[in-house]
Design a protein around this motif. Structure first.
Motif, PDB file in Angstrom:
ATOM      1  N   ASN A  90       0.868  -1.176   0.000  1.00 11.51           N
ATOM      2  CA  ASN A  90       0.000   0.000   0.000  1.00 11.51           C
ATOM      3  C   ASN A  90       0.916   1.240   0.000  1.00 11.51           C
ATOM      4  N   GLY A  91       1.507   1.493  -1.153  1.00 11.56           N
ATOM      5  CA  GLY A  91       2.594   2.455  -1.260  1.00 11.56           C
ATOM      6  C   GLY A  91       3.885   1.749  -0.871  1.00 11.56           C
ATOM      7  N   SER A  92       5.037   2.287  -1.336  1.00 11.66           N
ATOM      8  CA  SER A  92       6.288   1.664  -0.884  1.00 11.66           C
ATOM      9  C   SER A  92       6.480   1.926   0.607  1.00 11.66           C
ATOM     10  N   ASP A  93       5.780   2.924   1.146  1.00 18.83           N
ATOM     11  CA  ASP A  93       5.772   3.140   2.602  1.00 18.83           C
ATOM     12  C   ASP A  93       5.481   1.843   3.354  1.00 18.83           C
ATOM     13  N   GLU A  94       4.540   1.059   2.824  1.00 17.98           N
ATOM     14  CA  GLU A  94       4.182  -0.163   3.545  1.00 17.98           C
ATOM     15  C   GLU A  94       5.336  -1.172   3.532  1.00 17.98           C
ATOM     16  N   MET A 119       9.694   8.565   6.992  1.00 20.16           N
ATOM     17  CA  MET A 119       9.052   7.285   7.318  1.00 20.16           C
ATOM     18  C   MET A 119      10.019   6.275   7.936  1.00 20.16           C
ATOM     19  N   TYR A 120      11.284   6.299   7.519  1.00 20.61           N
ATOM     20  CA  TYR A 120      12.223   5.275   8.026  1.00 20.61           C
ATOM     21  C   TYR A 120      12.321   5.348   9.546  1.00 20.61           C
ATOM     22  N   GLU A 121      12.532   6.568  10.051  1.00 22.29           N
ATOM     23  CA  GLU A 121      12.694   6.720  11.495  1.00 22.29           C
ATOM     24  C   GLU A 121      11.415   6.322  12.232  1.00 22.29           C
ATOM     25  N   VAL A 159      18.741   3.428   2.552  1.00 21.05           N
ATOM     26  CA  VAL A 159      19.303   4.576   1.836  1.00 21.05           C
ATOM     27  C   VAL A 159      18.352   4.949   0.703  1.00 21.05           C
ATOM     28  N   THR A 160      18.317   6.228   0.363  1.00 20.47           N
ATOM     29  CA  THR A 160      17.441   6.696  -0.714  1.00 20.47           C
ATOM     30  C   THR A 160      18.310   7.147  -1.873  1.00 20.47           C
ATOM     31  N   ASN A 161      17.989   6.654  -3.065  1.00 21.73           N
ATOM     32  CA  ASN A 161      18.790   7.022  -4.237  1.00 21.73           C
ATOM     33  C   ASN A 161      17.913   7.045  -5.495  1.00 21.73           C
ATOM     34  N   ASN A 163      18.268  10.842  -3.785  1.00 18.40           N
ATOM     35  CA  ASN A 163      17.852  11.134  -2.422  1.00 18.40           C
ATOM     36  C   ASN A 163      16.748  12.195  -2.328  1.00 18.40           C
ATOM     37  N   ASN A 164      15.880  11.989  -1.351  1.00 12.69           N
ATOM     38  CA  ASN A 164      14.877  12.965  -0.942  1.00 12.69           C
ATOM     39  C   ASN A 164      15.251  13.379   0.474  1.00 12.69           C
ATOM     40  N   PRO A 165      15.431  14.633   0.823  1.00 16.51           N
ATOM     41  CA  PRO A 165      15.056  15.817   0.047  1.00 16.51           C
ATOM     42  C   PRO A 165      16.192  16.520  -0.712  1.00 16.51           C
ATOM     43  N   VAL A 190      17.502  -0.079  -0.728  1.00 19.96           N
ATOM     44  CA  VAL A 190      17.728   1.096  -1.572  1.00 19.96           C
ATOM     45  C   VAL A 190      16.368   1.574  -2.072  1.00 19.96           C
ATOM     46  N   ASP A 191      15.940   2.721  -1.578  1.00 18.68           N
ATOM     47  CA  ASP A 191      14.636   3.286  -1.928  1.00 18.68           C
ATOM     48  C   ASP A 191      14.802   4.126  -3.199  1.00 18.68           C
ATOM     49  N   GLU A 192      14.228   3.632  -4.299  1.00 21.23           N
ATOM     50  CA  GLU A 192      14.397   4.279  -5.599  1.00 21.23           C
ATOM     51  C   GLU A 192      13.105   4.945  -6.079  1.00 21.23           C
ATOM     52  N   ALA A 193      12.451   5.676  -5.164  1.00 23.99           N
ATOM     53  CA  ALA A 193      11.169   6.315  -5.499  1.00 23.99           C
ATOM     54  C   ALA A 193      11.284   7.268  -6.693  1.00 23.99           C
ATOM     55  N   TYR A 194      12.502   7.803  -6.934  1.00 28.62           N
ATOM     56  CA  TYR A 194      12.679   8.818  -7.988  1.00 28.62           C
ATOM     57  C   TYR A 194      13.536   8.333  -9.147  1.00 28.62           C
ATOM     58  N   ILE A 195      13.828   7.046  -9.197  1.00 29.27           N
ATOM     59  CA  ILE A 195      14.830   6.536 -10.143  1.00 29.27           C
ATOM     60  C   ILE A 195      14.444   6.815 -11.599  1.00 29.27           C
ATOM     61  N   ARG A 220      10.456   0.569  -5.155  1.00 27.05           N
ATOM     62  CA  ARG A 220       9.961   1.445  -6.223  1.00 27.05           C
ATOM     63  C   ARG A 220       8.505   1.812  -5.921  1.00 27.05           C
ATOM     64  N   THR A 221       8.006   2.832  -6.605  1.00 23.81           N
ATOM     65  CA  THR A 221       6.641   3.274  -6.332  1.00 23.81           C
ATOM     66  C   THR A 221       5.933   3.742  -7.602  1.00 23.81           C
ATOM     67  N   PHE A 222       4.609   3.672  -7.579  1.00 31.51           N
ATOM     68  CA  PHE A 222       3.790   4.252  -8.650  1.00 31.51           C
ATOM     69  C   PHE A 222       3.356   5.679  -8.305  1.00 31.51           C
ATOM     70  N   SER A 223       3.820   6.196  -7.163  1.00 31.25           N
ATOM     71  CA  SER A 223       3.333   7.489  -6.679  1.00 31.25           C
ATOM     72  C   SER A 223       3.942   8.682  -7.405  1.00 31.25           C
ATOM     73  N   LYS A 224       5.085   8.529  -8.039  1.00 31.85           N
ATOM     74  CA  LYS A 224       5.764   9.695  -8.589  1.00 31.85           C
ATOM     75  C   LYS A 224       5.649   9.680 -10.115  1.00 31.85           C
ATOM     76  N   ALA A 225       6.505   8.934 -10.801  1.00 35.79           N
ATOM     77  CA  ALA A 225       6.524   8.988 -12.268  1.00 35.79           C
ATOM     78  C   ALA A 225       5.212   8.496 -12.881  1.00 35.79           C
ATOM     79  N   LEU A 231      -3.504   6.480  -5.044  1.00 40.96           N
ATOM     80  CA  LEU A 231      -3.972   5.094  -5.140  1.00 40.96           C
ATOM     81  C   LEU A 231      -3.286   4.192  -4.121  1.00 40.96           C
ATOM     82  N   ARG A 232      -2.070   4.577  -3.715  1.00 40.73           N
ATOM     83  CA  ARG A 232      -1.247   3.860  -2.739  1.00 40.73           C
ATOM     84  C   ARG A 232      -0.813   2.501  -3.266  1.00 40.73           C
ATOM     85  N   ILE A 233       0.203   2.514  -4.114  1.00 40.25           N
ATOM     86  CA  ILE A 233       0.749   1.242  -4.587  1.00 40.25           C
ATOM     87  C   ILE A 233       2.246   1.396  -4.879  1.00 40.25           C
ATOM     88  N   GLY A 234       3.010   0.470  -4.337  1.00 45.10           N
ATOM     89  CA  GLY A 234       4.455   0.456  -4.541  1.00 45.10           C
ATOM     90  C   GLY A 234       4.932  -0.980  -4.390  1.00 45.10           C
TER      91      GLY A 234
HETATM   92  C1  LIG Z   1       7.555   9.564  -2.306  1.00 49.07           C
HETATM   93  C2  LIG Z   1       8.509   8.646  -1.672  1.00 49.07           C
HETATM   94  C3  LIG Z   1       8.180   7.304  -1.494  1.00 49.07           C
HETATM   95  C4  LIG Z   1       6.911   6.774  -2.034  1.00 49.07           C
HETATM   96  O1  LIG Z   1       6.030   6.431  -1.072  1.00 49.07           O
HETATM   97  P1  LIG Z   1       4.676   5.721  -1.477  1.00 49.07           P
HETATM   98  O2  LIG Z   1       4.306   5.130  -0.179  1.00 49.07           O
HETATM   99  O3  LIG Z   1       4.985   4.686  -2.515  1.00 49.07           O
HETATM  100  O4  LIG Z   1       3.759   6.771  -1.976  1.00 49.07           O
HETATM  101  C5  LIG Z   1       9.102   6.457  -0.918  1.00 49.07           C
HETATM  102  N1  LIG Z   1      10.306   6.909  -0.541  1.00 49.07           N
HETATM  103  C6  LIG Z   1      10.664   8.175  -0.723  1.00 49.07           C
HETATM  104  C7  LIG Z   1      12.018   8.611  -0.340  1.00 49.07           C
HETATM  105  C8  LIG Z   1       9.767   9.092  -1.272  1.00 49.07           C
HETATM  106  O5  LIG Z   1      10.120  10.363  -1.418  1.00 49.07           O
END
Ligand SMILES: *Cc1c(COP(=O)(O)O)cnc(C)c1O
Length: 361
Positions: A90-94, A119-121, A159-161, A163-165, A190-195, A220-225, A231-234
């Motif tokens: 339910n999002g990559s958050d889950e 979210m990691y912390e 790690v995010t790559n 990276n956000n922010p 390796v969180d590739e939300a923006y890859i 990976r996530t469907f939330s960005k690109a 919809l919450r899916i990753g």
């Molecule tokens: C936006 C983002 C996500 C995506 O989260 P979803 O739960 O898939 O919407 C994950 N990690 C990072 C670093 C983000 O910025």
């Protein structure tokens, strides 16, 4: 009522989300505004995803496919990995949360770069494990420093790559050198939300290092690109035994029918993805030029956003921009009280942002 809560739960700072458009319009009595605060896709959702979901609406009385058969098969084919390595969430958050719940005990340490995705912390503290923070070096994720902090208590590293922010990315060579130093029982995520937005050919692509014997997870996530944040899916790609563990502890219907169907269709919407990348890369070029022209400091980015140094209170800038109908993200909660984060919008939204920035600075 009197609440008695564990210390490790009391220590959690709440997630500070981007302000929703509807809230701004309700509070300020305006009808026209732009939100460039949550790195969402300015084009809206993939039209193919929308059409597929419309068609699926009459089946909403049915429970979703708990195994996510079609989406997982499609992802596995696309990514050239076995289906049993893919976990959808339910999002990559889950998935971020399932990893913490599935792997951590209270005596374990988790290494995070600071700042990192909030979210990691939250998920690490929620299970009572210990976050260990490694500062960025020169605004970049420093994999050497992270490796230096590994102890016999370390269980997980997020790690995010890119990276956000901050927007920067590490290279494939750096990732490989890092993985060579990590003990086999430590799971590297390796969180590739923006890859999808990355243009640097050096940018690490962790999926290409997939190996069933290696404790490596790609998120990976469907939330960005793909424009499907609401919809919450990753998903995550990981060794099959770890995937099986996450599937054992997740809710059986963690991803809903529409999310599975919409994500499947979005994966086939090549035209939409191409248009998205065009809008994002053109928008980044426009914003970069506008910021440079004004001498406003910002950081190189491989994402769909810029981290901008406003050299004054980001919270004040945020408030003042709201009056101009523009929602940006103050980075105070990330420990940057003088930075804002702004994602690419449509061309007219980017112009609106620059005009508003000129007024408030
Ligand atoms: C936006 C983002 C996500 C995506 O989260 P979803 O739960 O898939 O919407 C994950 N990690 C990072 C670093 C983000 O910025």
């Amino acid at each position: 009522m009197k609440l008695t809560i564990p210390d490790h739960i009391a220590a959690i700072k709440p997630y500070v989300a981007g302000k929703p458009l509807e809230e701004l319009e309700r509070e300020y009595g305006i009808t026209d505004s732009v939100k460039i605060a949550s790195n969402e896709n300015p084009l809206g959702p993939s039209p193919k995803a929308l059409a597929a979901m419309q068609e699926a609406l009459p089946n909403l009385h049915r429970y979703p496919d708990a195994g996510g058969y079609y989406l997982i098969r499609k992802l596995a084919e696309r990514l050239r990995v076995p289906p049993e390595t893919v976990v959808i969430g339910n999002g990559s958050d889950e998935i971020i949360e399932l990893l913490a719940r599935g792997l951590l005990t209270k005596r374990d340490e988790v290494i995070l770069h600071r700042p990192c995705f909030l979210m990691y912390e939250i998920v690490v503290r929620a299970v009572g494990a210990q976050p260990v923070f490694v500062p960025l070096e020169d605004m970049q994720v420093d994999l050497d420093r992270i490796a230096d902090r590994i102890t016999d208590r370390t269980r997980l590293i997020y790690v995010t790559n890119p990276n956000n922010p901050t927007g920067g990315a590490f290279s494939q060579a750096a990732l490989q050198a890092f993985l060579a130093k990590v003990p086999p029982e430590v799971v590297v995520v390796v969180d590739e939300a923006y890859i999808e937005f990355a243009t640097d050919p050096e940018c690490a692509q962790s999926l290409s290092l997939y190996d069933s014997e290696r404790a490596l997870v790609t998120l990976r996530t469907f939330s960005k690109a793909y424009g499907l944040a609401g919809l919450r899916i990753g998903y995550g790609v990981m060794p099959p035994n770890l995937a099986a563990l996450l599937n054992r502890i997740r809710q059986p219907f963690n991803t809903n029918n529409l999310a599975q169907i919409g994500a499947c269709a979005a994966l086939d919407d090549h035209e939409f993805l191409e248009r998205t990348l065009q809008v994002v890369h053109d928008g980044l070029a426009y914003l970069r030029a506008a910021l440079n022209k004004r001498g406003i400091a910002h950081f190189p980015t491989q994402t769909n956003f810029f981290l901008i140094d406003v050299k004054q209170s980001a919270d004040a800038i945020f408030e003042n921009m709201l009056h101009q109908g523009v929602i940006v993200r103050p980075m105070t909660s990330y420990g940057y009280p003088q930075f804002i984060r702004v994602n690419v919008g449509l061309p007219e939204e980017n112009k609106w942002f620059v005009r508003a920035l000129d007024k408030v600075l």
